[in-house]
Design an enzyme around this catalytic site. Structure first.
Site, PDB file in Angstrom:
ATOM      1  CE  LYS A  16      -0.983  15.951 -19.318  1.00  7.69           C
ATOM      2  NZ  LYS A  16       0.036  15.455 -20.187  1.00  7.69           N
ATOM      3  NE  ARG A  90      -0.737  19.996 -23.730  1.00  7.80           N
ATOM      4  CZ  ARG A  90      -0.404  18.696 -23.800  1.00  7.80           C
ATOM      5  NH1 ARG A  90      -1.289  17.802 -24.127  1.00  7.80           N
ATOM      6  NH2 ARG A  90       0.824  18.333 -23.539  1.00  7.80           N
ATOM      7  NE  ARG A 129       7.800  10.936 -22.041  1.00  4.59           N
ATOM      8  CZ  ARG A 129       6.720  11.719 -21.982  1.00  4.59           C
ATOM      9  NH1 ARG A 129       5.697  11.405 -21.209  1.00  4.59           N
ATOM     10  NH2 ARG A 129       6.687  12.843 -22.668  1.00  4.59           N
ATOM     11  NE  ARG A 162       6.461  12.593 -26.411  1.00  2.00           N
ATOM     12  CZ  ARG A 162       5.421  13.023 -25.698  1.00  2.00           C
ATOM     13  NH1 ARG A 162       4.678  12.153 -25.031  1.00  2.00           N
ATOM     14  NH2 ARG A 162       5.127  14.303 -25.633  1.00  2.00           N
ATOM     15  NE  ARG A 173       6.488  18.505 -24.197  1.00  2.57           N
ATOM     16  CZ  ARG A 173       6.775  17.257 -23.813  1.00  2.57           C
ATOM     17  NH1 ARG A 173       8.008  16.829 -23.818  1.00  2.57           N
ATOM     18  NH2 ARG A 173       5.826  16.467 -23.421  1.00  2.57           N
TER      19      ARG A 173
HETATM   20  P1  AMP Z   1       1.513  15.096 -24.901  1.00  4.56           P
HETATM   21  O1  AMP Z   1       1.790  13.719 -25.399  1.00  4.56           O
HETATM   22  O2  AMP Z   1       0.186  15.224 -24.225  1.00  4.56           O
HETATM   23  O3  AMP Z   1       2.647  15.677 -24.089  1.00  4.56           O
HETATM   24  O4  AMP Z   1       1.402  16.036 -26.220  1.00  4.56           O
HETATM   25  C1  AMP Z   1       2.490  16.197 -27.097  1.00  4.56           C
HETATM   26  C2  AMP Z   1       2.327  17.460 -27.913  1.00  4.56           C
HETATM   27  O5  AMP Z   1       1.124  17.379 -28.697  1.00  4.56           O
HETATM   28  C3  AMP Z   1       2.180  18.743 -27.116  1.00  4.56           C
HETATM   29  O6  AMP Z   1       3.423  19.286 -26.716  1.00  4.56           O
HETATM   30  C4  AMP Z   1       1.451  19.640 -28.121  1.00  4.56           C
HETATM   31  O7  AMP Z   1       2.335  20.100 -29.135  1.00  4.56           O
HETATM   32  C5  AMP Z   1       0.499  18.664 -28.774  1.00  4.56           C
HETATM   33  N1  AMP Z   1      -0.803  18.597 -28.068  1.00  4.56           N
HETATM   34  C6  AMP Z   1      -1.341  17.510 -27.419  1.00  4.56           C
HETATM   35  N2  AMP Z   1      -2.545  17.806 -26.901  1.00  4.56           N
HETATM   36  C7  AMP Z   1      -2.785  19.111 -27.229  1.00  4.56           C
HETATM   37  C8  AMP Z   1      -3.854  20.015 -26.969  1.00  4.56           C
HETATM   38  N3  AMP Z   1      -4.938  19.646 -26.265  1.00  4.56           N
HETATM   39  N4  AMP Z   1      -3.738  21.284 -27.442  1.00  4.56           N
HETATM   40  C9  AMP Z   1      -2.674  21.678 -28.159  1.00  4.56           C
HETATM   41  N5  AMP Z   1      -1.623  20.888 -28.432  1.00  4.56           N
HETATM   42  C10 AMP Z   1      -1.671  19.607 -27.978  1.00  4.56           C
END
Ligand code: AMP
Length: 215
Positions: A16, A90, A129, A162, A173
């Protein structure tokens, strides 16, 4: 006329973020990635970053109040280009809060894209990744290679894995996604405007499908 307002849903590793960046470029939208904003806050050692970091490294969601403070600030910076929200909402509470925020501003969501990918493919994708800590470009050791191994193409920075892309954390996750985020698919399906996109293919093929459904 104000630009498009799009939400992109999908499990971690569904692609995404990659697709959101392309959509933003193609339609001239702001790309709002809460994950990127949080990683920046962690790197800059802000108060928000200090609070969010332990949740992120464990693969858990950051509490809603912190996320809503962050996204409220970002959406208030609207510059009429329209946006694509990547990684937000989320949880159902975040989706409901977003609805209220937008109603207050006279804005509405035009489309919700849901990128669907088999979880085992996700585990494989995320373990390969690599990301650029400087310009946020995303690569994959198998499918999106850099010209010089380990170096970002546009900015030359050293690529990193990461910490939350380690297999055990990826599986956690995915569990968090199923429990807390997947219910949003039904929420937006009922509300209208949800489009499902099959995300198992190549980047170009998926992007072409997205452009088709955004028309
Ligand atoms: P992502 O890069 O979108 O996979 O986000 C990495 C991490 O940031 C996630 O695993 C969460 O710990 C945190 N995170 C990102 N967006 C949100 C959200 N909308 N609500 C809660 N945690 C978030």
């Amino acid at each position: 006329m104000a630009g498009l307002h799009v939400i992109i849903l999908g499990a971690p590793g569904s692609g995404k973020g990659t697709q959101a960046a392309r959509i933003a470029k193609r339609y001239g939208l702001r790309h709002l990635s809460t994950g990127d904003l949080l990683r920046d806050a962690v790197a800059r050692k802000t108060e928000l970053g200090a609070k969010a970091e332990s949740y992120m490294t464990r693969g858990l969601l950051v509490p809603d109040d912190l996320i809503l403070g962050l996204t409220g600030e970002e959406l208030a910076k609207d510059d009429k280009r329209g946006w694509i929200l990547d990684g937000f909402p989320r949880t159902l509470a975040q989706a409901e809060a977003l609805e209220k925020m937008l109603a207050g501003r006279g804005e509405a969501i035009d489309r919700v894209l849901d990128i669907e990918v088999d979880p085992e493919l996700i585990v494989k994708r995320l373990s390969n990744r690599r990301v650029c800590p400087k310009c946020k470009a995303v690569y994959n050791l198998d499918t999106i290679k850099t010209k010089v191994p380990g170096k970002c193409d546009p900015c030359g920075a050293d690529l990193v894995k990461r910490p939350d892309d380690e297999e055990e954390t990826v599986r956690r996750r995915l569990g968090v996604y199923e429990k807390q985020t997947a219910p949003l698919i039904e929420y937006y399906e009922k509300r209208g405007g949800l489009v499902r996109v099959r995300g198992g293919g190549g980047i170009e093929e998926i992007f072409a499908e997205i452009v088709r459904v955004l028309k």
